[in-house]
Design a protein around this motif. Structure first.
Motif, PDB file in Angstrom:
ATOM      1  N   PHE A  74     -10.613   3.056   1.699  1.00 13.26           N
ATOM      2  CA  PHE A  74     -10.026   1.817   2.215  1.00 13.26           C
ATOM      3  C   PHE A  74     -11.051   1.105   3.099  1.00 13.26           C
ATOM      4  N   PRO A  75     -12.077   0.516   2.499  1.00  7.25           N
ATOM      5  CA  PRO A  75     -13.150  -0.104   3.282  1.00  7.25           C
ATOM      6  C   PRO A  75     -12.762  -1.476   3.825  1.00  7.25           C
ATOM      7  N   HIS A  76     -13.115  -1.716   5.065  1.00 12.21           N
ATOM      8  CA  HIS A  76     -12.937  -3.018   5.701  1.00 12.21           C
ATOM      9  C   HIS A  76     -11.454  -3.340   5.920  1.00 12.21           C
ATOM     10  N   ALA A  77     -11.132  -3.742   7.117  1.00 13.84           N
ATOM     11  CA  ALA A  77      -9.762  -4.154   7.441  1.00 13.84           C
ATOM     12  C   ALA A  77      -9.403  -5.408   6.660  1.00 13.84           C
ATOM     13  N   THR A  78      -8.174  -5.485   6.222  1.00 11.68           N
ATOM     14  CA  THR A  78      -7.722  -6.637   5.451  1.00 11.68           C
ATOM     15  C   THR A  78      -6.296  -6.991   5.864  1.00 11.68           C
ATOM     16  N   THR A  79      -5.800  -8.090   5.371  1.00 12.19           N
ATOM     17  CA  THR A  79      -4.483  -8.586   5.766  1.00 12.19           C
ATOM     18  C   THR A  79      -3.395  -8.038   4.847  1.00 12.19           C
ATOM     19  N   SER A  80      -2.283  -7.651   5.422  1.00  9.33           N
ATOM     20  CA  SER A  80      -1.148  -7.164   4.634  1.00  9.33           C
ATOM     21  C   SER A  80      -0.392  -8.337   4.014  1.00  9.33           C
ATOM     22  N   PHE A  81       0.285  -8.065   2.909  1.00  8.68           N
ATOM     23  CA  PHE A  81       1.060  -9.103   2.229  1.00  8.68           C
ATOM     24  C   PHE A  81       2.229  -8.449   1.498  1.00  8.68           C
ATOM     25  N   ILE A  82       3.142  -9.274   0.996  1.00  8.57           N
ATOM     26  CA  ILE A  82       4.320  -8.795   0.271  1.00  8.57           C
ATOM     27  C   ILE A  82       4.220  -9.238  -1.181  1.00  8.57           C
ATOM     28  N   ALA A  83       4.417  -8.300  -2.110  1.00  7.36           N
ATOM     29  CA  ALA A  83       4.395  -8.620  -3.536  1.00  7.36           C
ATOM     30  C   ALA A  83       5.216  -7.588  -4.296  1.00  7.36           C
ATOM     31  N   PHE A  84       6.095  -8.076  -5.180  1.00 11.11           N
ATOM     32  CA  PHE A  84       6.894  -7.206  -6.051  1.00 11.11           C
ATOM     33  C   PHE A  84       7.678  -6.153  -5.261  1.00 11.11           C
ATOM     34  N   GLY A  85       8.138  -6.532  -4.076  1.00  5.61           N
ATOM     35  CA  GLY A  85       8.922  -5.618  -3.269  1.00  5.61           C
ATOM     36  C   GLY A  85       8.104  -4.667  -2.417  1.00  5.61           C
ATOM     37  N   PHE A  86       6.783  -4.692  -2.553  1.00  8.58           N
ATOM     38  CA  PHE A  86       5.896  -3.816  -1.788  1.00  8.58           C
ATOM     39  C   PHE A  86       5.343  -4.547  -0.567  1.00  8.58           C
ATOM     40  N   TYR A  87       5.138  -3.803   0.513  1.00  6.00           N
ATOM     41  CA  TYR A  87       4.364  -4.292   1.655  1.00  6.00           C
ATOM     42  C   TYR A  87       3.000  -3.639   1.518  1.00  6.00           C
ATOM     43  N   ALA A  88       1.949  -4.436   1.289  1.00  8.04           N
ATOM     44  CA  ALA A  88       0.707  -3.880   0.756  1.00  8.04           C
ATOM     45  C   ALA A  88      -0.545  -4.428   1.422  1.00  8.04           C
ATOM     46  N   ARG A  89      -1.646  -3.705   1.184  1.00  5.19           N
ATOM     47  CA  ARG A  89      -2.995  -4.177   1.479  1.00  5.19           C
ATOM     48  C   ARG A  89      -3.887  -3.842   0.284  1.00  5.19           C
ATOM     49  N   CYS A  90      -4.819  -4.739  -0.012  1.00  8.94           N
ATOM     50  CA  CYS A  90      -5.788  -4.511  -1.082  1.00  8.94           C
ATOM     51  C   CYS A  90      -7.202  -4.639  -0.518  1.00  8.94           C
ATOM     52  N   TYR A  91      -8.144  -3.931  -1.144  1.00 11.63           N
ATOM     53  CA  TYR A  91      -9.500  -3.832  -0.610  1.00 11.63           C
ATOM     54  C   TYR A  91     -10.532  -4.258  -1.652  1.00 11.63           C
ATOM     55  N   GLN A  92     -11.762  -4.471  -1.177  1.00 13.86           N
ATOM     56  CA  GLN A  92     -12.819  -4.995  -2.033  1.00 13.86           C
ATOM     57  C   GLN A  92     -13.188  -4.042  -3.164  1.00 13.86           C
ATOM     58  N   ASN A  93     -12.913  -2.762  -3.001  1.00 17.52           N
ATOM     59  CA  ASN A  93     -13.230  -1.796  -4.053  1.00 17.52           C
ATOM     60  C   ASN A  93     -12.144  -1.708  -5.124  1.00 17.52           C
ATOM     61  N   GLY A  94     -11.148  -2.590  -5.041  1.00 18.27           N
ATOM     62  CA  GLY A  94     -10.092  -2.615  -6.046  1.00 18.27           C
ATOM     63  C   GLY A  94      -8.884  -1.762  -5.725  1.00 18.27           C
ATOM     64  N   VAL A  95      -8.925  -1.015  -4.628  1.00 18.16           N
ATOM     65  CA  VAL A  95      -7.804  -0.169  -4.236  1.00 18.16           C
ATOM     66  C   VAL A  95      -6.734  -0.999  -3.531  1.00 18.16           C
ATOM     67  N   CYS A  96      -5.479  -0.753  -3.879  1.00 15.13           N
ATOM     68  CA  CYS A  96      -4.346  -1.329  -3.159  1.00 15.13           C
ATOM     69  C   CYS A  96      -3.445  -0.186  -2.708  1.00 15.13           C
ATOM     70  N   VAL A  97      -2.953  -0.270  -1.492  1.00  5.99           N
ATOM     71  CA  VAL A  97      -2.018   0.714  -0.959  1.00  5.99           C
ATOM     72  C   VAL A  97      -0.791  -0.036  -0.468  1.00  5.99           C
ATOM     73  N   ALA A  98       0.399   0.558  -0.649  1.00  6.97           N
ATOM     74  CA  ALA A  98       1.622  -0.192  -0.362  1.00  6.97           C
ATOM     75  C   ALA A  98       2.755   0.733   0.051  1.00  6.97           C
ATOM     76  N   VAL A  99       3.736   0.143   0.733  1.00  7.44           N
ATOM     77  CA  VAL A  99       4.940   0.857   1.154  1.00  7.44           C
ATOM     78  C   VAL A  99       6.144   0.221   0.482  1.00  7.44           C
ATOM     79  N   LYS A 100       7.035   1.078  -0.014  1.00  5.78           N
ATOM     80  CA  LYS A 100       8.305   0.615  -0.576  1.00  5.78           C
ATOM     81  C   LYS A 100       9.263   1.796  -0.627  1.00  5.78           C
ATOM     82  N   ASP A 101      10.502   1.569  -0.226  1.00  8.98           N
ATOM     83  CA  ASP A 101      11.532   2.609  -0.292  1.00  8.98           C
ATOM     84  C   ASP A 101      11.086   3.905   0.383  1.00  8.98           C
TER      85      ASP A 101
END
Length: 346
Positions: free
Chosen positions: A290-317
């Motif tokens: 998870f390189p570099h801090a980024t801004t969280s956002f909401i998409a498809f019911g997930f509360y998520a962050r995405c990174y420059q290396n293509g990784v996205c991490v999210a919370v749901k349920d």
């Protein structure tokens, strides 16, 4: 379309009479003198209004003055003017309630309703299933993923695909199995099937059959509130609609089901401040993932962050999910949100 309820209204009436009979017998026998009568949510029957807006299918709460059914917010424990909309994502939530039959626990609600002239005659409305089967944990009073081994089976309209392998001038089209399965791991079966065909006057009125069961097909799934995720589109307007959620009551008392609704509508189902702390902790603890801090956002019911290396991490349920980069192209579940935050010391 597979028809599981040849005369649903008769069965609903019989089911209500059966419940009334049991309560009456209980009162006469003294059973309910020792235990209070449990109130159930009753029949949460309603329609989803479907129309075309800006070349795209649009789903909304139906307007009773137009002749369709709508569950009143007060029935769900909400203020009179507040429709059930998820607080975190703004996603509309349509409610229904399973009925116990001798051989299955099922319902054909909500229905899908379109007014005369709203759509193209002969066009076919289809659904696209996504997400995971959500579940209201009555003990923890929080939304989570459904218990292992529980699924909701949706019987959509049978679909046909061209078949050019028979060696004849004309080949009979192949039939696609008409079931979609929702479970805690995602979607199995056929993710997209037919909801219904638009009538000659441009209107729509149709119902789909929903069955809750174990993964072995037994009708004894855990009591609770469950929620599935759909989008709608047509052959003429193929861009999917905004996401809609359908929440089912499976045997909860009315008050408990109202808590499940409130857990989405009256408060955020995800503690976003705590999620941000967990994301920041992961960025400092695992900078290669998870390189570099980024801004969280909401998409498809997930509360998520995405990174420059293509990784996205999210919370749901109450669960953490990841996709991309070292996690691969498919969404993977990393664990329970409250457990991981505790392990991180947050």
């Amino acid at each position: 379309m597979m028809i599981l309820f040849e005369n649903l209204y008769t069965k609903r009436l019989l089911n209500c009479l059966f419940k009334l009979r049991n309560i009456t017998i209980g009162i006469l026998s003294g059973t309910y003198l020792l235990y209070p009568i449990t109130l159930f949510a009753g029949e949460l029957h309603q329609h989803i209004e479907v129309t075309i807006v800006d070349q795209r299918v649009h789903a909304s709460f139906c307007r009773p003055e137009k002749g369709c059914s709508l569950v009143k917010p007060e029935t769900l424990g909400l203020p009179a003017a507040q429709m059930p909309v998820d607080q975190l994502t703004g996603t509309p939530i349509y409610v229904s309630e399973f009925i116990i039959f001798p051989d299955r626990t099922a319902i054909d609600s909500p229905g899908f309703e379109g007014l005369e002239g709203d759509m193209t005659p002969g066009d076919k409305i289809r659904y696209l299933a996504s997400g995971h089967l959500s579940y209201w944990n009555t003990e923890k009073r929080q939304w989570s993923l459904a218990p292992e081994g529980v699924q909701i089976r949706l019987a959509g309209g049978l679909d046909l695909q061209p078949n050019q392998d028979c060696g004849q001038v004309f080949c009979i089209p192949k039939t696609v199995e008409g079931f979609t399965l929702f479970n805690r791991h995602g979607i199995d079966g056929t993710p997209s099937l037919i909801v219904g065909e638009i009538r000659s006057d441009g209107s729509l009125h149709t119902h789909l059959d929903w069955i809750i069961e174990t993964s072995q097909g037994a009708p004894d799934a855990s009591i609770g509130a469950y929620m599935v995720e759909l989008q709608l589109f047509t052959e003429t307007y193929p861009e999917p609609s905004d996401t809609l959620w359908i929440m089912f009551n499976n045997g909860l008392a009315l008050e408990d089901f109202q808590h499940a609704v409130a857990g989405r509508v009256m408060q955020s189902s995800t503690d976003t401040a705590l999620a941000d702390k967990l994301f920041s902790w992961a960025e400092s603890s695992y900078p290669s993932l998870f390189p570099h801090a980024t801004t969280s956002f909401i998409a498809f019911g997930f509360y998520a962050r995405c990174y420059q290396n293509g990784v996205c991490v999210a919370v749901k349920d109450n669960h953490i999910f990841a996709v991309g980069g070292e996690f691969g192209a498919d969404i993977v579940m990393l664990g329970e949100f409250d457990v991981l935050t505790a392990q991180a010391g947050l």
